[in-house]
Design a protein around this motif. Structure first.
Motif, mmCIF file in Angstrom:
data_model
loop_
_atom_site.group_PDB
_atom_site.id
_atom_site.type_symbol
_atom_site.label_atom_id
_atom_site.label_comp_id
_atom_site.label_asym_id
_atom_site.label_seq_id
_atom_site.Cartn_x
_atom_site.Cartn_y
_atom_site.Cartn_z
ATOM 1 N N UNK A 142 -13.319 -9.942 1.895
ATOM 2 C CA UNK A 142 -12.062 -10.110 2.603
ATOM 3 C C UNK A 142 -10.946 -9.479 1.802
ATOM 4 N N UNK A 143 -9.798 -9.293 2.461
ATOM 5 C CA UNK A 143 -8.586 -8.786 1.825
ATOM 6 C C UNK A 143 -8.837 -7.473 1.071
ATOM 7 N N UNK A 144 -9.485 -6.518 1.753
ATOM 8 C CA UNK A 144 -9.719 -5.192 1.172
ATOM 9 C C UNK A 144 -8.466 -4.359 1.414
ATOM 10 N N UNK A 145 -7.731 -4.030 0.332
ATOM 11 C CA UNK A 145 -6.469 -3.288 0.412
ATOM 12 C C UNK A 145 -6.501 -2.142 -0.592
ATOM 13 N N UNK A 146 -5.820 -1.026 -0.195
ATOM 14 C CA UNK A 146 -5.728 0.152 -1.070
ATOM 15 C C UNK A 146 -4.272 0.591 -1.115
ATOM 16 N N UNK A 147 -3.805 0.847 -2.324
ATOM 17 C CA UNK A 147 -2.478 1.385 -2.553
ATOM 18 C C UNK A 147 -2.605 2.791 -3.139
ATOM 19 N N UNK A 148 -1.577 3.588 -3.011
ATOM 20 C CA UNK A 148 -1.610 4.955 -3.544
ATOM 21 C C UNK A 148 -0.990 5.046 -4.930
ATOM 22 N N UNK A 149 -1.021 3.939 -5.657
ATOM 23 C CA UNK A 149 -0.469 3.907 -7.015
ATOM 24 C C UNK A 149 -1.235 2.868 -7.824
ATOM 25 N N UNK A 150 -0.954 2.844 -9.104
ATOM 26 C CA UNK A 150 -1.551 1.845 -9.994
ATOM 27 C C UNK A 150 -0.627 0.641 -10.023
ATOM 28 N N UNK A 151 -1.162 -0.511 -9.598
ATOM 29 C CA UNK A 151 -0.357 -1.721 -9.586
ATOM 30 C C UNK A 151 -0.206 -2.271 -10.995
ATOM 31 N N UNK A 152 0.887 -2.974 -11.195
ATOM 32 C CA UNK A 152 1.124 -3.624 -12.481
ATOM 33 C C UNK A 152 0.183 -4.811 -12.623
ATOM 34 N N UNK A 153 -0.085 -5.176 -13.848
ATOM 35 C CA UNK A 153 -1.003 -6.289 -14.109
ATOM 36 C C UNK A 153 -0.453 -7.589 -13.555
ATOM 37 N N UNK A 154 0.853 -7.793 -13.630
ATOM 38 C CA UNK A 154 1.421 -9.035 -13.108
ATOM 39 C C UNK A 154 1.310 -9.113 -11.582
ATOM 40 N N UNK A 155 1.420 -7.962 -10.895
ATOM 41 C CA UNK A 155 1.241 -7.969 -9.450
ATOM 42 C C UNK A 155 -0.199 -8.333 -9.096
ATOM 43 N N UNK A 156 -1.132 -7.807 -9.849
ATOM 44 C CA UNK A 156 -2.539 -8.132 -9.588
ATOM 45 C C UNK A 156 -2.782 -9.615 -9.840
ATOM 46 N N UNK A 157 -2.175 -10.160 -10.866
ATOM 47 C CA UNK A 157 -2.320 -11.577 -11.165
ATOM 48 C C UNK A 157 -1.746 -12.424 -10.023
ATOM 49 N N UNK A 158 -0.594 -12.056 -9.549
ATOM 50 C CA UNK A 158 0.015 -12.817 -8.454
ATOM 51 C C UNK A 158 -0.842 -12.767 -7.176
ATOM 52 N N UNK A 159 -1.447 -11.622 -6.911
ATOM 53 C CA UNK A 159 -2.319 -11.525 -5.732
ATOM 54 C C UNK A 159 -3.542 -12.417 -5.919
ATOM 55 N N UNK A 160 -4.136 -12.359 -7.120
ATOM 56 C CA UNK A 160 -5.328 -13.168 -7.369
ATOM 57 C C UNK A 160 -5.022 -14.650 -7.337
ATOM 58 N N UNK A 161 -3.834 -15.048 -7.747
ATOM 59 C CA UNK A 161 -3.443 -16.462 -7.725
ATOM 60 C C UNK A 161 -2.902 -16.906 -6.357
ATOM 61 N N UNK A 162 -2.912 -16.006 -5.404
ATOM 62 C CA UNK A 162 -2.398 -16.290 -4.051
ATOM 63 C C UNK A 162 -0.929 -16.671 -4.075
ATOM 64 N N UNK A 163 -0.198 -16.197 -5.047
ATOM 65 C CA UNK A 163 1.229 -16.495 -5.128
ATOM 66 C C UNK A 163 2.060 -15.421 -4.439
ATOM 67 N N UNK A 164 1.451 -14.319 -4.075
ATOM 68 C CA UNK A 164 2.169 -13.254 -3.359
ATOM 69 C C UNK A 164 1.212 -12.583 -2.375
ATOM 70 N N UNK A 165 1.782 -12.017 -1.365
ATOM 71 C CA UNK A 165 0.995 -11.287 -0.364
ATOM 72 C C UNK A 165 1.472 -9.845 -0.364
ATOM 73 N N UNK A 166 0.587 -8.943 -0.805
ATOM 74 C CA UNK A 166 0.931 -7.536 -0.896
ATOM 75 C C UNK A 166 -0.144 -6.709 -0.169
ATOM 76 N N UNK A 167 0.014 -6.464 1.115
ATOM 77 C CA UNK A 167 -0.968 -5.618 1.805
ATOM 78 C C UNK A 167 -0.880 -4.187 1.296
ATOM 79 N N UNK A 168 -2.017 -3.492 1.352
ATOM 80 C CA UNK A 168 -2.042 -2.111 0.857
ATOM 81 C C UNK A 168 -1.206 -1.190 1.721
ATOM 82 N N UNK A 169 -0.502 -0.295 1.063
ATOM 83 C CA UNK A 169 0.344 0.639 1.809
ATOM 84 C C UNK A 169 -0.442 1.819 2.376
#
Length: 462
Positions: A405-432
């Motif tokens: 589930x939640x297979x998303x692709x971005x055209x850049x390298x995400x920051x480590x804190x953004x990845x942490x927030x996504x994994x902790x379900x604290x933010x919702x960032x769909x792939x652009x």
């Protein structure tokens, strides 16, 4: 005329006894003239020669016309139709009525004159003459023994005759009008009208039959349309019911998972969108699998000329590998315990740098993975199978077994804190580039999509 028959004078209208019921009119006329002629001498009229007397002879009713010739009736050439004959009869009867009226008027004057003269005769002084007259009256046929008759009776009889003639005239006129109004039509005209009526009746029946057929067709079309409409409505109602029950619908477009329960070469999912040319990317997804050996291939991206443009695979007893342009980097990830795990991979063409994150933590990094190679656009992105050609030639031994589930692709390298927030379900960032939405993913071969909230299910796994 004395002792003989009385015929109409020339120029005086008379009516033949065969055409007029008033047959006694000549008799009355003769009586009046005879009495008038003799009365003048009997009464001592200075204009009458002395010693003259008058003798009146009665005539039978049927003998009136024998001594009086009838004027010839002009005959029209050719045979007459019933209508024309009736018209001629009516005209003759009208002329007869007019003549009778004139005759009645004349006879009334004569009767009044006769009455006066009879009175004078009865009051005369000459007894011998009177006796002789009475004696003559007592003789048979040469006297007026059957007369005098009451003049009022004669007038009454004439009036009845006139009324009878009027009734016959009105009856003939009424019959003529009826015959003219309702006369039988000629045979050819009647047949033509019957044929025309028959044609109209057939046309009417044909039109009625056509209307019945159109009505039947319209009914059938209406029934078919109603059936199709009801079918569509039923399908919509079933869909709405499913959405309400949550069996195949999702609270939001991204809250679903793809289930691949068997290791086959025909269960897979396909992302409708493709990738543009990329110089860097970040791929994140949720995985749950307990397959052994290896979980298989969670996703693969193939382009013409390169089936392994981007591939994430765990095959056999090998560790998880990331392939970029068929170049390989082993990743320090352990996700085959049957629990939900959040996995993120970053890559940039500059020096081929890569990073691996599991559940928000960076577990590995490296470089020289297809450096300075841009990701080619226009390829096919497959979930659960490894492609040997673009979009096909799957190998069952390399298939993914589990759920994602939640297979998303971005055209850049995400920051480590953004990845942490996504994994902790604290933010919702769909792939652009590739977002995880329901209408962007199709499943095939028995793969299914189910509603899921990965963060809640992950909490249940802890």
């Amino acid at each position: 005329q004395r002792g003989g028959r009385l015929c109409p004078r020339p120029g005086v209208p008379s009516e033949p006894s065969s055409r007029s019921p008033a047959g006694m009119l000549p008799v009355v006329a003769g009586l009046l003239l005879a009495v008038a002629a003799g009365g003048r001498g009997a009464a001592g009229d200075p204009e009458s020669p002395p010693g003259s007397r008058f003798v009146c002879t009665s005539l039978p009713l049927d003998a009136a016309g024998a001594g009086c010739p009838l004027p010839p009736v002009p005959m029209q050439g050719g045979a007459l139709s019933p209508e024309e004959e009736l018209k001629a009869t009516v005209l003759q009867l009208r002329e007869t009525v007019l003549q009778q009226k004139e005759t009645i008027g004349s006879q009334r004057e004569a009767i009044r004159e006769l009455t006066g003269k009879l009175s004078r005769c009865e009051s005369a002084d000459g007894k011998s003459d009177t006796g002789t007259w009475k004696k003559e009256l007592g003789r048979g046929k040469d006297t007026m023994g059957d007369l005098p008759r009451d003049p009022a009776q004669v007038i009454d009889q004439l009036s009845r005759t006139m009324q009878t003639l009027k009734d016959r005239l009105e009856s003939l006129e009424h019959q003529l009008r009826a015959n003219v109004s309702y006369a039988a039509l000629p045979n050819d005209l009647r047949e033509m009208l019957q044929r025309r009526l028959g044609d109209l009746e057939r046309q009417l029946l044909s039109k009625v039959a056509e209307l019945e057929d159109e009505k039947s067709l319209l009914h059938n079309e209406t029934s078919a349309h109603r059936h199709r409409t009801e079918t569509a409505l039923n399908a919509l109602l079933e869909r709405v019911s499913e959405l309400e029950k949550g069996n195949s619908a999702f609270k939001s477009p991204d809250e679903f998972k793809v289930s691949l329960p068997l290791r086959t070469n025909y269960l897979y999912g396909k992302v409708k969108k493709t990738l543009p040319e990329l110089y860097a990317f970040t791929v994140c997804l949720w995985l749950r699998s307990s397959a052994s050996p290896g979980i298989g291939t969670p996703f693969s991206y193939a382009v013409p000329g390169q089936a392994n443009e981007i591939v994430l695979i765990e095959w056999g007893n090998n560790p998880i590998e990331l392939l970029i342009n068929d170049k390989v980097a082993q990743l320090p990830l352990f996700i085959s315990d049957g629990k939900w795990h959040h996995v993120c991979i970053t890559w940039t063409t500059r020096d081929g740098m890569w990073e691996a994150f599991q559940d928000g933590e960076k577990l590995g990094t490296g470089e020289n993975l297809a450096p300075w190679h841009p990701i080619k656009p226009g390829g096919v992105l497959i979930l659960g199978q490894e492609q040997d050609t673009v979009g096909g030639r799957f190998d069952a031994t390399q298939a993914f077994v589990g759920e994602m589930s939640q297979f998303n692709i971005w055209d850049r390298v995400l920051k480590a804190e953004d990845i942490m927030n996504i994994a902790n379900c604290s933010t919702n960032m769909p792939g652009n580039i590739i977002p995880w939405v329901d209408n962007n993913v199709d499943v095939f071969g028995g793969a299914t999509k189910w509603p899921v909230e990965t963060c809640e299910e992950r909490l249940l796994d802890l």
